[in-house]
Design an enzyme around this catalytic site. Structure first.
Site, PDB file in Angstrom:
ATOM      1  N   LEU A  22      12.494  30.008  32.776  1.00 45.59           N
ATOM      2  CA  LEU A  22      12.533  28.588  33.132  1.00 45.59           C
ATOM      3  C   LEU A  22      13.265  27.821  32.041  1.00 45.59           C
ATOM      4  O   LEU A  22      12.934  27.973  30.863  1.00 45.59           O
ATOM      5  CB  LEU A  22      11.121  28.008  33.256  1.00 45.59           C
ATOM      6  N   HIS A  23      14.248  27.007  32.433  1.00 46.95           N
ATOM      7  CA  HIS A  23      14.887  26.160  31.426  1.00 46.95           C
ATOM      8  C   HIS A  23      15.497  24.892  31.996  1.00 46.95           C
ATOM      9  O   HIS A  23      15.863  23.993  31.247  1.00 46.95           O
ATOM     10  CB  HIS A  23      15.980  26.945  30.683  1.00 46.95           C
ATOM     11  N   ARG A  24      15.627  24.774  33.326  1.00 48.98           N
ATOM     12  CA  ARG A  24      16.268  23.587  33.901  1.00 48.98           C
ATOM     13  C   ARG A  24      15.466  22.332  33.587  1.00 48.98           C
ATOM     14  O   ARG A  24      14.243  22.319  33.730  1.00 48.98           O
ATOM     15  CB  ARG A  24      16.383  23.725  35.411  1.00 48.98           C
ATOM     16  N   ASP A  69      15.074  29.844  37.313  1.00 48.57           N
ATOM     17  CA  ASP A  69      15.884  28.700  37.731  1.00 48.57           C
ATOM     18  C   ASP A  69      17.299  28.811  37.163  1.00 48.57           C
ATOM     19  O   ASP A  69      18.061  27.858  37.164  1.00 48.57           O
ATOM     20  CB  ASP A  69      15.233  27.370  37.337  1.00 48.57           C
TER      21      ASP A  69
END
Length: 382
Positions: free
Chosen positions: A217-219, A295
């Site tokens: 997850l990084h968005r 993501d």
């Protein structure tokens, strides 16, 4: 020290990298120029948009990518600050080097910033991975994609649907070239050296579960909103009761988890929190996973190439070929829907998919050959 003195008769191409996915795209491109177009003089510039050693230095080593000739050392900041600072630092370098063309990859802030400076100085821009569209203008990356394509003189696409997007936006057909996916060039080249999951996890103090899922997850849309991040992590904790999850945590995500007070979720015994990993470690973990939840655009492509089921934790994707032909499913961001689709994958084994056209390990060679011919024609024009 880089010597900016031009070498007479040789076209000069300035290649820009900035962030983790850029490196995976640029490594095969530089190798291809050295092999099929050695007459092109290539300079590698790193803007410094990503500066974490685990996400930068290790990647250069894993990918066999030479050290950059120039590093602007910009660092992080807001989108406006970072884009402006890259432009401010890049302009004098560009003027000094006076390249014949600038090649940018992907959709990060550096991609647009350097393309904009080059275009305003009258230098041709080449965009690799052109024409990808999510249709979601609230994503900063979508703005970067659209504007970079409008500034580019030569556009290389990675999937067949990208051409239609570009034509719809008024890009002249002759500027568009379907080359294939350079991310897959890197994957196929490095796959024999992928770190086995057991070895990667032991290096970080964990035993490898007999079956596991991989989570990234990084968005900003997922991690900057504390309520959404909490809901996603609660869903992951629920899923981990059925399938242990390995979670290499992006520095941005780590900061937001701490800020949102979600440290307790990371102590869940079936979620193995890991630091940012090198490319070869991630490749091994993807290859061994029963399911990947992400993501990341690049991981959607890599899982399709590996034949691993992928759930994209977004409401859309700019890489629709991974859904129509590959192993990817857009799962959305609602926890109940994500859990239902994850459990369906575990029950059925997920989508089988196929490898899209030109995801064959030779995209970079096509890019280098076409670019070299294009540059040669430009240099002979009166």
């Amino acid at each position: 020290m880089y010597d900016p003195v031009p070498q007479s008769g040789r076209p000069h191409l300035l290649c820009v990298v900035a962030a983790r996915p850029n490196l995976m795209k640029m490594a095969p491109i530089l190798a291809a120029f050295a092999q099929v177009a050695p007459q092109v003089r290539v300079t590698l510039l790193h803007t410094g948009q990503h500066y974490d050693a685990a996400m930068n230095d290790q990647l250069f080593a894993d990918l066999g990518l030479r050290a950059p000739d120039i590093n602007l050392e910009v660092g992080s900041g807001s989108h406006a600050w970072q884009t402006a600072e890259i432009m401010r630092r890049y302009e004098p370098v560009h003027i000094e080097l006076a390249p014949d063309a600038v090649l940018v990859v992907g959709d990060v802030n550096s991609t647009l910033a350097c393309a904009l400076v080059a275009a305003k100085l009258g230098t041709a821009v080449i965009h690799v991975e052109a024409g990808l569209r999510s249709g979601e203008r609230s994503m900063p990356e979508e703005i970067n994609r659209v504007l970079t394509d409008q500034l580019s003189s030569l556009l290389f696409t990675s999937e067949t649907g990208a051409r239609a997007n570009l034509l719809r936006e008024g890009i002249v057909d002759e500027r568009i070239h379907f080359a294939g996916n350079v991310m897959i060039d890197s994957l196929l080249r490095q796959l024999p050296d992928a770190v086995p999951p057991r070895v990667a996890l032991q290096a970080h103090g964990h035993d490898c579960p007999p079956a596991y899922g991989l989570l990234t997850l990084h968005r900003p849309s997922n991690v900057d909103d504390g309520a959404r991040l909490a809901a996603l992590m609660a869903a992951m904790a629920d899923l981990s009761r059925q399938l242990p999850l390995l979670f290499p945590i992006h520095p941005r995500t780590r900061a937001m988890l701490d800020q949102a007070g979600l440290g307790e979720v990371l102590r869940h015994r079936a979620i193995l929190a890991l630091p940012p990993l090198g490319y070869l470690e991630m490749l091994g973990l993807m290859q061994g996973a029963r399911l990947v939840l992400t993501d990341s655009g690049g991981i959607q492509e890599e899982t399709t190439a590996l034949g691993i089921p992928c759930l994209t934790l977004r409401d859309n994707t700019e890489r629709p070929v991974t859904v129509s032909e590959g192993t990817n499913t857009v799962a959305g961001t609602q926890p109940a829907m994500i859990l239902a689709q994850a459990r369906e994958v575990l029950r059925t084994g997920g989508k089988r998919g196929r490898i899209p056209q030109y995801w064959d390990g030779h995209a970079a060679e096509r890019i280098a050959a076409t670019t070299a011919q294009w540059l040669a024609r430009r240099m002979t024009l009166p």
